[in-house]
Design a protein around this motif. Sequence first.
Motif, PDB file in Angstrom:
ATOM      1  N   ASP A  99      27.296  38.182  49.380  1.00 11.48           N
ATOM      2  CA  ASP A  99      27.025  39.586  49.705  1.00 11.48           C
ATOM      3  C   ASP A  99      27.710  39.975  51.012  1.00 11.48           C
ATOM      4  O   ASP A  99      28.297  41.055  51.125  1.00 11.48           O
ATOM      5  N   SER A 102      31.459  40.216  50.351  1.00 14.26           N
ATOM      6  CA  SER A 102      31.798  41.470  49.656  1.00 14.26           C
ATOM      7  C   SER A 102      31.763  42.632  50.629  1.00 14.26           C
ATOM      8  O   SER A 102      32.653  43.485  50.640  1.00 14.26           O
ATOM      9  N   GLN A 103      30.718  42.630  51.443  1.00 14.94           N
ATOM     10  CA  GLN A 103      30.568  43.701  52.440  1.00 14.94           C
ATOM     11  C   GLN A 103      31.758  43.693  53.401  1.00 14.94           C
ATOM     12  O   GLN A 103      32.359  44.731  53.682  1.00 14.94           O
ATOM     13  N   ARG A 106      35.009  44.952  51.898  1.00 20.56           N
ATOM     14  CA  ARG A 106      34.888  46.236  51.192  1.00 20.56           C
ATOM     15  C   ARG A 106      36.078  47.158  51.433  1.00 20.56           C
ATOM     16  O   ARG A 106      36.586  47.796  50.516  1.00 20.56           O
ATOM     17  N   GLY A 109      38.999  45.897  49.540  1.00 16.86           N
ATOM     18  CA  GLY A 109      38.711  45.944  48.106  1.00 16.86           C
ATOM     19  C   GLY A 109      38.667  47.356  47.551  1.00 16.86           C
ATOM     20  O   GLY A 109      39.216  47.631  46.473  1.00 16.86           O
ATOM     21  N   SER A 170      41.821  40.270  39.223  1.00 18.78           N
ATOM     22  CA  SER A 170      40.882  39.359  39.888  1.00 18.78           C
ATOM     23  C   SER A 170      41.162  37.913  39.468  1.00 18.78           C
ATOM     24  O   SER A 170      41.214  37.002  40.301  1.00 18.78           O
ATOM     25  N   GLU A 384      35.416  33.135  44.300  1.00 16.94           N
ATOM     26  CA  GLU A 384      34.462  33.963  45.056  1.00 16.94           C
ATOM     27  C   GLU A 384      35.185  35.050  45.834  1.00 16.94           C
ATOM     28  O   GLU A 384      34.760  36.204  45.864  1.00 16.94           O
ATOM     29  N   GLN A 387      36.490  37.742  43.553  1.00 18.83           N
ATOM     30  CA  GLN A 387      35.397  38.569  43.032  1.00 18.83           C
ATOM     31  C   GLN A 387      34.804  39.461  44.118  1.00 18.83           C
ATOM     32  O   GLN A 387      34.475  40.623  43.883  1.00 18.83           O
ATOM     33  N   ALA A 388      34.683  38.889  45.325  1.00 22.49           N
ATOM     34  CA  ALA A 388      34.141  39.688  46.429  1.00 22.49           C
ATOM     35  C   ALA A 388      35.084  40.848  46.753  1.00 22.49           C
ATOM     36  O   ALA A 388      34.645  41.940  47.103  1.00 22.49           O
ATOM     37  N   GLY A 391      35.180  43.088  43.178  1.00 15.83           N
ATOM     38  CA  GLY A 391      33.898  43.459  42.583  1.00 15.83           C
ATOM     39  C   GLY A 391      33.707  42.916  41.185  1.00 15.83           C
ATOM     40  O   GLY A 391      34.585  42.335  40.600  1.00 15.83           O
TER      41      GLY A 391
END
Length: 391
Positions: A99, A102-103, A106, A109, A170, A384, A387-388, A391
């Motif tokens: 998380d 990903s944050q 961001r 992404g 991805s 990972e 994907q991060a 998304g």
Amino acid sequence: MFSFFRRKPAATPAPAPVPAAPVQDLTPAATTAPTAAPAPQVTAPPPTAAPQVGAPLPTAAPPAPAQGGGLIGSALVRPMDVPVAPTATPAPERQRWLDRLSQGLRKTGSNIAEVFTGGQIDDNLYEELETALLLADTGVKATQHLLDEVKRKVASTGATRPVQVKNILSESLAQLLKPLEKTLVIGAQQPTVIMVAGVNGAGKTTSIGKLTKHLADEGASVLLAAADTFRAAAREQLAVWADRNTVEIVSQEGGDPAAVSFDAVSAGRARGKDVVIVDTAGRLPTQLHLMEELRKIKRVVQKAQADAPHEVLLVIDGNTGQNALAQVKAFDSALGLTGLVVTKLDGTAKGGVLAAIAQEQPIPVYFIGVGEKLEDLETFNAREFAQALLG
Ligand SMILES: Nc1nc2c(ncn2[C@@H]2O[C@H](COP(=O)(O)OP(=O)(O)OP(=O)(O)O)[C@@H](O)[C@H]2O)c(=O)[nH]1
């Protein structure tokens, strides 16, 4: 398996203490040998908390590695490489990291993901994708590679919707990044000597501190070498981490960073430490005399322990994009890097630089960082990361 590091039993018993040869005799180029400088201070932690020097390594019955998310708690495993793809539901601890990742990614992404919000796959989409990848500092070569891969897979799968192209991207990114995955191994030599370099402010000391914490928590005895002899704040910062983790530190004000490194590795051998980490002062690759100083540190470390340093890590600031790639190339040609730590991926729009590194200078990425807290530095996993990012 996401151990922070892996411990391998030493092939040979710990060597005898080395003779205390003066550093200046060992390095012909040593014009600033610290003959008049004060002897390096070896600061030991309080006796009650002292690491058990010479205690047997707990390798007899290692705990089973945590699946898909154990941090350092799963570090003491037998030396075998069984790559395990992340499960659909990672362990809660790893999920929290994902998380944060990903944050952190961001910004990079979302700029790329915008490309896939249209209704059809056409030349326009590919043009926008090319631009988005270049703006993310993916670099011309990696961008071209990814575009070719995506087009090829779109054709072979018969994908018709942009969201499918995103998934294909991805997958292609994960494949490109895969060779960068590697686990830091300690214990094959005693001590395992890790030299850490990078430009000013890249996050070297912070990353060393975090790594030390993980190592110490798992019972590895660590000795830190504050080879930045010029900046008092750098030494103090490292001393704080040493204190917090009750590990020893060899430090010296002024003098020759190579001498401090030599003393630290010699002390590490004599005291049977598992790991010696050498923190060097920040420098730009264009500062040729400082790059030569790094080479000297490496040579002198080799004098103290013939097969050391076992790891030469470069810490790069992920926020610097293509410039970070230039640093990787320059430091690699000067030192022969064995691994990277990529920090400050939080809030950057240039996270594509990892793809550029994978394409142009594929040096393993041991850890990536998305913040200043301990839990913000973690092991790198290609899937990972992809994907991060997407998304
Ligand atoms: N946002 C963010 N900040 C980080 C990260 N890693 C380190 N920092 C911060 O970056 C700053 C510089 O970190 P240091 O560890 O002192 O960098 P250094 O490379 O040792 O610096 P010099 O010794 O001056 O070369 C500190 O304020 C750290 O807290 C990260 O992943 N994200």
